[in-house]
Design a protein around this motif. Structure first.
Motif, PDB file in Angstrom:
ATOM      1  N   ARG A  40      -0.157   5.853   5.128  1.00  0.00           N
ATOM      2  CA  ARG A  40      -0.779   6.735   6.118  1.00  0.00           C
ATOM      3  C   ARG A  40      -0.135   6.559   7.494  1.00  0.00           C
ATOM      4  O   ARG A  40      -0.064   7.514   8.267  1.00  0.00           O
ATOM      5  N   LEU A 193      -9.474  11.345   5.161  1.00  0.00           N
ATOM      6  CA  LEU A 193      -9.774   9.922   5.007  1.00  0.00           C
ATOM      7  C   LEU A 193     -11.273   9.713   4.850  1.00  0.00           C
ATOM      8  O   LEU A 193     -11.715   8.891   4.042  1.00  0.00           O
ATOM      9  N   TYR A 225      -4.847   7.938   0.243  1.00  0.00           N
ATOM     10  CA  TYR A 225      -5.610   7.336   1.333  1.00  0.00           C
ATOM     11  C   TYR A 225      -5.926   5.856   1.090  1.00  0.00           C
ATOM     12  O   TYR A 225      -6.015   5.094   2.054  1.00  0.00           O
ATOM     13  N   GLU A 327      -5.564  10.880  11.930  1.00  0.00           N
ATOM     14  CA  GLU A 327      -6.191  11.410  10.724  1.00  0.00           C
ATOM     15  C   GLU A 327      -6.936  12.705  11.045  1.00  0.00           C
ATOM     16  O   GLU A 327      -7.796  12.740  11.912  1.00  0.00           O
TER      17      GLU A 327
END
Length: 336
Positions: A40, A193, A225, A327
Motif C-alpha cells: 500500500r 482499506l 490491503y 487511502e
C-alpha cells in the motif's frame, strides 16, 4: 535497519493507526494477523510472506523504545491513542455478555427460509462494543429469493423483539440487518482499506464453512490491503448450535416457496421493497451508501468510513514514515 524491516515498521504503525480509529488496541498476535500489506505504501515491491510473529514482537519492542507506541498488559497503543486500557477491559466484559445474547437470538435464524449464512460485523466482530451497541450482521441468502428472505427474516426478528428499525437511533442487543448478499453474488464491488478491515473481521455464526470459503474466494481484492485473509480464526468463532427441528422447518418452508408461487412472491416483494427503499430520503443523502439490486442489499446511509480514513491519513502524513501515501474511501462518503 534493513529495508524490509523498515516496511515492517511502517506496516505495524499503519495497522495500529487503522484499528485505533475503530477504538481497538491490538495484542502482538492481532498485529501479526491484521498487518496492512506494505505494498500500500512501499516504494519498492515487498514480499512480507517471511515475516514471523517473532519479527513483529521484536519490532513492537523497538517502537516502544522509540516512544512511538506504548504497551499495557499485553495491548499495544499508539503514543497518543484515544483509547484507554480501562476502556478495553470494560468492553471485553460487555462483549462477553452480548455474545451470549447474540448467539441465543441467532439460534432462531436457522428457521428462516433461504438463509445460507449469517456473519457478525462491526463492534461485535472487533470485540469492542459498548452497552448501546447493536448486532450488525451480513446475511447470505439463496439466489433468487433475496427479497423473500429479507421480509421473513424481518418478520421473525420483529416478533422476537430483536430487530432494529430505521426509526431507532440506539437499539442495544438488536439485529441490524444492514447487508444482504446472494450466494451467487458474493463479490463486493466497493473497495477500500476501511471496507477490507470490516470484511476481514467478519465472524460466522450460522452457515457452513463452504459459504465462508466462497465469500473470501470471491473477494481476492482483500489481499491488496492485508497480508493475511481471512484474519479471523476458528478460536474466535462463535457459532449457533444446530437445531434439527428448526432446520427441518426451514426445509419445508423452502419447499413451499421454491416453485412458481415463490417466484411470483419474490417478484412482488422485490418491486415493493425497492420502491420503499428508493423513496426513502436517506437513500440519496450524502455520506452513505444504499444499494438494492438482485444480488445485494446494502443499507449504510451513515458511515464512519470517511472519518476513520481521514484520521488514518492524517496519521500517516504526520508520521513521516510513509511515501506519498493516501487511502481513498470506497465511494460511500460521496453523494449518490
Amino acid at each position: 535497519m534493513l529495508p524490509l524491516m523498515d516496511e515492517l515498521r511502517s506496516s505495524i504503525l499503519a495497522t495500529l493507526a487503522l484499528y485505533d480509529g475503530f477504538g481497538l488496541p491490538l495484542t502482538a498476535m492481532w498485529v501479526y494477523e491484521k498487518l496492512i500489506h506494505p505494498a500500500r505504501f512501499a516504494k519498492n515491491s515487498v514480499q512480507p510472506d517471511g515475516w514471523k510473529l517473532s519479527d513483529v514482537r521484536e519490532m513492537l519492542d523497538a517502537l516502544i523504545e522509540q516512544k512511538k507506541i506504548v504497551h499495557i498488559n499485553g495491548f499495544y497503543f499508539l503514543q497518543h491513542s484515544r483509547v484507554s486500557f480501562e476502556d478495553v477491559i470494560e468492553r471485553e466484559k460487555i462483549a462477553a455478555q452480548k455474545w451470549k445474547q447474540l448467539v441465543r437470538l441467532g439460534w432462531w435464524l436457522q428457521a428462516v427460509p433461504f438463509v445460507r449464512a449469517v456473519f457478525v460485523s462491526g463492534s461485535m466482530a472487533l470485540g469492542n462494543p459498548d452497552t448501546a451497541s447493536d448486532f450488525d450482521v451480513v446475511v447470505v441468502t439463496r439466489a433468487g429469493r433475496l427479497y423473500t428472505c429479507r421480509l421473513l427474516l424481518s418478520l421473525v426478528t420483529t416478533l422476537m423483539g430483536a430487530r432494529r428499525t430505521r426509526h431507532e437511533h440506539v437499539a442495544p442487543d438488536k439485529f441490524c440487518f444492514n447487508h444482504y448478499l446472494t450466494d451467487d453474488g458474493l463479490a463486493l464491488s466497493h473497495h477500500s482499506l476501511y471496507a477490507a478491515a470490516v470484511y476481514n473481521d467478519l465472524i460466522s455464526i450460522l452457515g457452513g464453512d463452504d459459504v465462508v470459503e466462497r465469500f473470501y474466494a470471491a473477494n481476492p481484492w482483500l489481499l491488496q490491503y492485508f497480508v493475511r485473509v481471512p484474519i479471523h480464526r476458528a478460536y474466535v468463532r462463535k457459532t449457533v448450535a444446530t437445531s434439527p427441528f428448526l432446520s427441518k422447518v426451514r426445509m419445508i418452508e423452502e419447499w413451499c416457496l421454491n416453485g412458481a408461487l415463490g417466484g411470483v412472491l419474490e417478484w412482488t416483494l422485490r418491486n415493493w421493497q425497492q420502491r420503499r427503499i428508493f423513496a426513502n430520503p436517506a437513500t440519496r443523502a450524502p455520506g452513505g451508501r444504499v444499494i438494492a439490486n438482485d444480488r445485494q442489499l446494502e443499507f449504510h446511509p451513515h458511515s464512519a468510513e470517511k472519518a476513520i480514513l481521514e484520521e488514518y491519513n492524517a496519521f500517516t502524513k504526520q508520521s513521516g514514515a510513509f511515501w506519498n501515501y493516501h487511502e481513498a474511501d470506497s465511494g460511500r462518503s460521496r453523494p449518490r
